[in-house]
Structures are given as structure tokens and as C-alpha cells.
Write a protein that holds these residues in place. Sequence first.
Motif, PDB file in Angstrom:
ATOM      1  N   UNK A  65       0.666  -1.177   0.004  1.00  0.00           N
ATOM      2  CA  UNK A  65       0.027   0.148  -0.026  1.00  0.00           C
ATOM      3  C   UNK A  65       0.862   1.252  -0.101  1.00  0.00           C
ATOM      4  N   UNK A  66       2.153   1.064   0.432  1.00  0.00           N
ATOM      5  CA  UNK A  66       3.002   2.449   0.486  1.00  0.00           C
ATOM      6  C   UNK A  66       3.218   2.857  -0.802  1.00  0.00           C
ATOM      7  N   UNK A  67       2.971   2.192  -1.984  1.00  0.00           N
ATOM      8  CA  UNK A  67       3.384   2.687  -3.170  1.00  0.00           C
ATOM      9  C   UNK A  67       2.381   3.859  -3.503  1.00  0.00           C
ATOM     10  N   UNK A  68       1.200   4.123  -2.826  1.00  0.00           N
ATOM     11  CA  UNK A  68       0.625   5.392  -3.007  1.00  0.00           C
ATOM     12  C   UNK A  68       1.324   6.581  -2.623  1.00  0.00           C
ATOM     13  N   UNK A  69       2.055   6.375  -1.589  1.00  0.00           N
ATOM     14  CA  UNK A  69       2.713   7.512  -1.040  1.00  0.00           C
ATOM     15  C   UNK A  69       3.901   8.169  -2.240  1.00  0.00           C
ATOM     16  N   UNK A  70       4.197   7.483  -3.084  1.00  0.00           N
ATOM     17  CA  UNK A  70       5.130   7.768  -4.267  1.00  0.00           C
ATOM     18  C   UNK A  70       4.418   8.619  -5.455  1.00  0.00           C
ATOM     19  N   UNK A  71       3.052   8.652  -5.292  1.00  0.00           N
ATOM     20  CA  UNK A  71       2.455   9.188  -6.336  1.00  0.00           C
ATOM     21  C   UNK A  71       2.126  10.660  -5.954  1.00  0.00           C
ATOM     22  N   UNK A  72       2.693  11.681  -7.003  1.00  0.00           N
ATOM     23  CA  UNK A  72       2.323  13.098  -6.815  1.00  0.00           C
ATOM     24  C   UNK A  72       1.102  13.571  -7.203  1.00  0.00           C
ATOM     25  N   UNK A  73       0.594  14.460  -6.189  1.00  0.00           N
ATOM     26  CA  UNK A  73      -0.947  15.075  -6.495  1.00  0.00           C
ATOM     27  C   UNK A  73      -0.855  16.420  -6.432  1.00  0.00           C
ATOM     28  N   UNK A 107      -4.238  -8.628  -7.108  1.00  0.00           N
ATOM     29  CA  UNK A 107      -2.956  -8.994  -6.731  1.00  0.00           C
ATOM     30  C   UNK A 107      -2.744  -8.952  -5.131  1.00  0.00           C
ATOM     31  N   UNK A 108      -3.538  -7.933  -4.501  1.00  0.00           N
ATOM     32  CA  UNK A 108      -3.446  -7.706  -3.082  1.00  0.00           C
ATOM     33  C   UNK A 108      -4.125  -8.672  -2.241  1.00  0.00           C
ATOM     34  N   UNK A 109      -4.985  -9.828  -2.712  1.00  0.00           N
ATOM     35  CA  UNK A 109      -5.805 -10.297  -2.115  1.00  0.00           C
ATOM     36  C   UNK A 109      -4.991 -11.332  -1.053  1.00  0.00           C
ATOM     37  N   UNK A 110      -3.816 -11.769  -1.322  1.00  0.00           N
ATOM     38  CA  UNK A 110      -3.020 -12.627  -0.521  1.00  0.00           C
ATOM     39  C   UNK A 110      -2.991 -12.001   0.743  1.00  0.00           C
ATOM     40  N   UNK A 111      -3.096 -10.587   1.020  1.00  0.00           N
ATOM     41  CA  UNK A 111      -2.943 -10.186   2.341  1.00  0.00           C
ATOM     42  C   UNK A 111      -4.181  -9.126   2.338  1.00  0.00           C
ATOM     43  N   UNK A 112      -5.133  -9.478   3.098  1.00  0.00           N
ATOM     44  CA  UNK A 112      -6.599  -8.774   2.988  1.00  0.00           C
ATOM     45  C   UNK A 112      -6.347  -7.294   3.604  1.00  0.00           C
ATOM     46  N   UNK A 113      -5.276  -7.480   4.763  1.00  0.00           N
ATOM     47  CA  UNK A 113      -5.018  -6.127   5.443  1.00  0.00           C
ATOM     48  C   UNK A 113      -4.527  -5.259   4.652  1.00  0.00           C
ATOM     49  N   UNK A 114      -3.507  -5.631   3.740  1.00  0.00           N
ATOM     50  CA  UNK A 114      -2.886  -4.697   2.882  1.00  0.00           C
ATOM     51  C   UNK A 114      -3.744  -4.128   2.023  1.00  0.00           C
ATOM     52  N   UNK A 115      -4.624  -5.057   1.464  1.00  0.00           N
ATOM     53  CA  UNK A 115      -5.694  -4.601   0.540  1.00  0.00           C
ATOM     54  C   UNK A 115      -6.612  -3.385   1.206  1.00  0.00           C
ATOM     55  N   UNK A 116      -7.056  -3.606   2.277  1.00  0.00           N
ATOM     56  CA  UNK A 116      -7.898  -2.700   2.958  1.00  0.00           C
ATOM     57  C   UNK A 116      -7.167  -1.549   3.307  1.00  0.00           C
ATOM     58  N   UNK A 117      -5.866  -1.419   3.630  1.00  0.00           N
ATOM     59  CA  UNK A 117      -5.108  -0.113   3.722  1.00  0.00           C
ATOM     60  C   UNK A 117      -4.866   0.319   2.534  1.00  0.00           C
ATOM     61  N   UNK A 118      -4.696  -0.302   1.280  1.00  0.00           N
ATOM     62  CA  UNK A 118      -4.672   0.252  -0.235  1.00  0.00           C
ATOM     63  C   UNK A 118      -6.116   1.032  -0.391  1.00  0.00           C
ATOM     64  N   UNK A 119      -7.032   0.130  -0.232  1.00  0.00           N
ATOM     65  CA  UNK A 119      -8.290   0.916  -0.650  1.00  0.00           C
ATOM     66  C   UNK A 119      -8.733   2.082   0.302  1.00  0.00           C
ATOM     67  N   UNK A 120      -8.244   2.370   1.574  1.00  0.00           N
ATOM     68  CA  UNK A 120      -8.400   3.470   2.412  1.00  0.00           C
ATOM     69  C   UNK A 120      -7.659   4.520   1.789  1.00  0.00           C
ATOM     70  N   UNK A 121      -6.344   4.224   1.497  1.00  0.00           N
ATOM     71  CA  UNK A 121      -5.598   5.267   0.872  1.00  0.00           C
ATOM     72  C   UNK A 121      -5.906   5.718  -0.300  1.00  0.00           C
ATOM     73  N   UNK A 155     -15.415   2.489   2.232  1.00  0.00           N
ATOM     74  CA  UNK A 155     -16.212   3.844   2.249  1.00  0.00           C
ATOM     75  C   UNK A 155     -16.476   4.303   0.820  1.00  0.00           C
ATOM     76  N   UNK A 156     -16.070   3.469  -0.083  1.00  0.00           N
ATOM     77  CA  UNK A 156     -16.628   3.882  -1.274  1.00  0.00           C
ATOM     78  C   UNK A 156     -18.187   3.585  -1.727  1.00  0.00           C
ATOM     79  N   UNK A 157     -18.684   4.373  -2.654  1.00  0.00           N
ATOM     80  CA  UNK A 157     -20.021   4.151  -3.282  1.00  0.00           C
ATOM     81  C   UNK A 157     -20.129   3.906  -4.688  1.00  0.00           C
ATOM     82  N   UNK A 158     -21.001   2.706  -4.948  1.00  0.00           N
ATOM     83  CA  UNK A 158     -20.860   2.651  -6.395  1.00  0.00           C
ATOM     84  C   UNK A 158     -21.474   3.741  -7.473  1.00  0.00           C
ATOM     85  N   UNK A 159     -20.982   4.087  -8.511  1.00  0.00           N
ATOM     86  CA  UNK A 159     -21.267   5.157  -9.524  1.00  0.00           C
ATOM     87  C   UNK A 159     -21.841   4.199 -10.598  1.00  0.00           C
ATOM     88  N   UNK A 160     -23.096   4.383 -10.825  1.00  0.00           N
ATOM     89  CA  UNK A 160     -23.707   3.700 -11.843  1.00  0.00           C
ATOM     90  C   UNK A 160     -23.100   3.909 -13.426  1.00  0.00           C
TER      91      UNK A 160
END
Length: 429
Positions: free
Chosen positions: A246-254, A270-284, A377-382
Motif C-alpha cells: 500500500x505504501x506505493x501510493x505515497x510515491x504518487x505526486x498529486x 494481486x493484493x488479496x493474498x493479504x487482505x489487511x494490505x488490500x484494506x489499507x490500499x483501498x483506504x489510501x 467507504x466507497x459508493x458505487x457509481x452507476x
Amino acid sequence: MLGSFGSSSSQSHPHHDEESSDHQRRRFTATTTTITTTTTTSPTIQIRQLLISCAELISRSDFSAAKRLLTILSTNSSPFGDSTERLVHQFTRALSLRLNRYISSTTNHFMTAVETTPTDSSSSLPSSSLALIQSSYLSLNQVTPFIRFTQLTANQAILEAINGNHQAIHIVDFDINHGVQWPPLMQALADRYPAPTLRITGTGNDLDTLRRTGDRLAKFAHSLGLRFQFHPLYIANNNRDHDEDPSIISSIVLLPDETLAINCVFYLHRLLKDREKLRIFLHRVKSMNPKIVTIAEKEANHNHPLFLQRFIEALDYYTAVFDSLEATLPPGSRERMAVEQVWFGREIVDIVAMEGEKRKERHERFRSWEVMLRNCGFSNVALSPFALSQAKLLLRLHYPSEGYQLGVSSNSFFLGWQNQPLFSISSWR
């Protein structure tokens, strides 16, 4: 013919331990089937039962019986036969590799054999194998609607989210590969007045591919008169798991004046082997406040903890894939051979032969992704009616077969063959 899946696309289950009655019947068949031929069973069903029986024998550690069955299966398979023979060839090969894991004197022998197939991260492959995978990917994009369908629909969702009021657009594409998704979107943006600026951040673990992708997109943008920047986010070869960190997101310049869109086409599994990492990734990702997040995944549960259940799921899934290729491409198609033997063959080996940290292809169905995304925290967009019309037109013009079916459920699209959903595409914010 374009139709719906009926209940197929809306009855996926998020939990690993939930099995359909159909799968339960198959498991019963697998435990009771014999090698003897009956007059009431078609050859295709007999072969399928033999494959399941072989997988069950391996799971029960009955290696001698499994080897005998693999010999029978090998004589009924060929990479150049009909779709059933080609499918049996790939699954027999994968089962043989799994069997070698248990009967080989050392684990290293098994792992060396599997990694040369190849199944692992492209960063760990020799250049010749990487070139073969990249070539098969381009063939897959050319001869099947799978990639085009997901990318076309994702592009439309992005374009509708970033309307004419947004003059600086930033797209983050996780695993950009060759970037074939973006020229149509760039053309659409260039046709707007005034045309916005576009910046794409693309991740990848092959530096040469990232550079060439950036160069191609920059040249195309120049030909359109579109102001464009490409930022490669390189995943170092010596850190295979970095693309799952999930720390890869910190390298993205906004930048504050940009409208952000995030593209996760065939990435999140690819992140499903560690669901906690997936959760952190999605939150970030959510914390980046994107205008839209597009997600495409295989509509299958190849992440079941039980090998036999995972095997049956993969067998059903790739049977439909190989049948679609059989029906839509000529017998001697080199592109089809490349797609089956390299791209799909690589996936089958990963799902069937690999375990633990080495297994990468951990697909789950849309319902599972829906639960995870909403919990973060995501909402589906039709997806819009126009996006649906585009997808239908794509299939009618370029893949005119009665077998492909397009379904709509939970504001998302599902592409399948006959009654087997194969891919889902959805958008979120």
C-alpha cells in the motif's frame, strides 16, 4: 447475441466457504466417478470428470493413482486440437507441476519448474519470457473482447466523471502495461474545447516497457495537440512485493488543481493474498479523493482456500474462455495459440500448481469486491446507458458471435460466454 445472464451475474458470493448446489453436485461426481467409460456420458464430460478426479487424488496425496490418471489425460490432450483437447493440455500440465511439488525430492525442483512456465511477476522473468508474455497480451487484446470491453467501459466512466469543467486531469493507472487503454480517451479529451491538460501516472515493474509506453503516449498526444505528461512509477526488480505494498501510493505526486481518476483494471486481485494490505490500499485510495475509481476483475473465485474447489472453479471458467476462442477464431490462428498457451496457460498454472505466497491469480467475484469497497467507504457509481450502448456496439461490430453475453447488475457490467460470466467492470467514488 447480446443477452443477460439471468441470475448468473447477481448470485456471486463474497465468502470462500459458500458453494452453489451445482458445485456441490460436481464435488459429489468427483468423488464417485470412475475411469470406466459409460454410454450415457459424453466424452467431454468424461474428460472433465477425470480432471476433477485427478485433482482430488492429488489433494488426498494418492500420487500413484494421480500419475496414472495424468497419463490417460495426456493421451487425450493436445495444444493443437479442439477446445477440449487444448484445455485438457493446459490443466494436465498444471496438475503435473502440482504433483511434482509433492513427489520431488526437493521443493526447489518444483519451484524452478513452475517459475520457468512463467507464472511469477514479470520483474523476475528473463527478457525472452517477458517478451512472450507481452506479445500474448497484445494478441489477447486483439482477438478477444475481454480487455477492450473493460477498458472502453472504464474510459467512458472516466470521461463522464471529468466533464468539461475540469481543465487539469490526472489519471493513475495501476499496472499500465502497454497503455493501450488511453489513446481513445486522449482523442476524446483532445476533441473538447478547450482541451484539458492530461497527466498519467503509470505503474509497472519493467522499466523498459514503462519508458516505451510513455514515449508512445507522448507522441500520440503531440499528434493530437493535447498537453500531456507521463510519470512512470517503477517497481524495482529486487522487490517483487512492492506492487502489492500500500505504501506505493505515497510515491504518487498529486497537484491541487488536478481532477484525479484512478484506474484499477485487473489489478486489485494481486493484493488479496493479504487482505489487511488490500484494506489499507483501498483506504489510501479513498483518502486521495478521486473523482472516479474504475475497477475490472475476472468474475470467478480463484482464491478459494481449498484446492479442489479452486480447481473446479478454474476448470469451469477456462472451459468457457476456451470455448469462446474456439467459436470465434479459425483453427490455425497463431494469435489464439499464443493467448491460450502463454497468457491463459500461465494463469492456469498459477491457480492450479501454486500455493501460498507464490500464487498471484487470486480472483474473486464482484459481490466480494462490492463488500470490500463499501466497507472502505466507497459508493458505487452507476455506469451509464451510453456506456452500455458502446459495449454492445463493440461486441456487435468486432466480435459478432451469439455466445458473448452482456449483463447488468448492481450498476455494473458483466461480460461472459454463454451462461458463464467472465469479467466485471464497475466504477466507484
